[in-house]
Design an enzyme around this catalytic site. Sequence first.
Site, PDB file in Angstrom:
ATOM      1  CB  SER A  14     -31.517 -28.568   4.277  1.00  0.00           C
ATOM      2  OG  SER A  14     -31.436 -28.842   5.763  1.00  0.00           O
ATOM      3  CE  LYS A  15     -38.862 -33.497   3.405  1.00  0.00           C
ATOM      4  NZ  LYS A  15     -38.291 -34.620   2.747  1.00  0.00           N
ATOM      5  NE  ARG A  16     -29.842 -32.799   7.299  1.00  0.00           N
ATOM      6  CZ  ARG A  16     -29.110 -31.939   7.072  1.00  0.00           C
ATOM      7  NH1 ARG A  16     -28.480 -31.965   8.032  1.00  0.00           N
ATOM      8  NH2 ARG A  16     -28.900 -32.539   5.750  1.00  0.00           N
ATOM      9  CD  GLN A  17     -30.274 -24.825   9.520  1.00  0.00           C
ATOM     10  OE1 GLN A  17     -30.633 -23.985   9.012  1.00  0.00           O
ATOM     11  NE2 GLN A  17     -28.883 -25.581   8.831  1.00  0.00           N
ATOM     12  N   GLY A  18     -35.653 -27.243   9.164  1.00  0.00           N
ATOM     13  CA  GLY A  18     -37.215 -26.669   8.721  1.00  0.00           C
ATOM     14  C   GLY A  18     -38.293 -26.489   7.666  1.00  0.00           C
TER      15      GLY A  18
END
Length: 477
Positions: A254-258
């Site tokens: 996911s975007k949240r982790q990179g």
Amino acid sequence: MSNEIRVRFAPSPTGYLHVGSLRTALYNYLYAKKTGGKFILRIEDTDQSRYVDGAVENLISTLKTMGLNYDEGPIINGDFGPYYQSERTEIYQRYVDELIEKGKAYRCFCTEKDLVRMRQERKTRGLDTRYNGQCLSLGKQEINDNLKKGKKYVIRLKIPKEGEITFYDIVREKVTFPWDMVDDQILIKSDGFPTYHLANVIDDHLMQISHVIRGEEWLSSVPKHLFLYEAFGWKPPKMCHLPLLLNADKSKLSKRQGDVAVEDFLKKGYLPETLLNFVALLGWHTPGNEELFTLQELEKAFSLKRINKSGSVFDLEKLNWMNGHYLRELDLKVIGQYAKKYFQQAGYKIENEQHYNELVEIARKRITTLEEVTEFAKPFFSKLVFTKENIEILSSTTSQTLFEYWIDKMEENQEMSETLINKLLKQSAQELGIKGKNLYPPLRLALYGSEHGPELPTIMDILGKEKVITRLGDCLK
Ligand code: GLU
């Protein structure tokens, strides 16, 4: 239908290309190349509420950068167009009428309010929040009355309420879903636009797609799709669902982790060659587990049979390693060409191609992503800034003697060559008695702004005689 292999990449343009989508595009492309088939790009843009300006152009240009050229699709067209779903809406309408006539789909007049209430009700009864099929029981008269009154409606698929469906997927093999897990999917929304499911199936059929190769998140849609194929009396394509991409902690990527956008990786200076090689291995491997492949090598080695079932971890460390490899191993001309963009962005003017290539050559051995090339080049292009500790080194008596000596010798000689520099380094030791850590680090510091870095002859060659003299002169008290 012919026996030709025809595969498609069918993105919904969201504004950027997800690395998972790049993998889907790549596997489709590779399968077409391997089998001598056709690779088709179809833009699934029926969801007008998700329209993003410039998204399609961006997508096409990213595919081009990656070298994944399609045989049919937007701009170049082909015999099965248009390749934008938004230009095919009339086609879908025609087919959905057929479904209603055959009793495979029905009109649903429930309002948003009705649906909210219904979901709530089912929730309190401990059921899932699927549509309860209320409009299935409407009689002909009621339907006509509603239509006459101009009541808004959607068209839903009439999914069986009992039994199960079993199908074969190239990766997952035998897959079974009970029908009571499948919703009465909306096929046409109240604005008259088709949903993904309807448009996707009709287009895959009309475009004579032989294999559907896509992410695992679509596996649960297969029952609806196969139901549609059967309702129309069409032969479905072969199914092939690719394993999920995972973060290091095994959660869904996911975007949240990179970063997940290919464009972001490119901007940071990951090479197209790296990204292709890297995503190729996210879910596929050769019998010998080789790691490094050019696109041409992948075209030969790829096979659907060697796609993994289990999810693939997106390993940033491996990506960095691979990028370092391609930075060092690709033709210097290629890297130089890629690097120019970063020089431009930094405002560094390339005045001498040979010096530029020399610089890129030494930089590429020391950097992980191309973005770092300007950091490396900075000392050559901007004024040096010294710390207090630096100044102490530069202003020591030995350093000052050294700089004066070098300025004199440089001015005496017409040309500054590698031979001259090596000669002066030797002479500094012999004539001035300055050597080792009193020789190299101060010179490098004065010329390059750091005690460590490239070889002195390289630094001096890139700077040129004038700048060498000025920089040494700047360091005299
Ligand atoms: N438009 C879908 C997507 O955005 C395509 C899925 C499929 O390949 O069927 O991923």
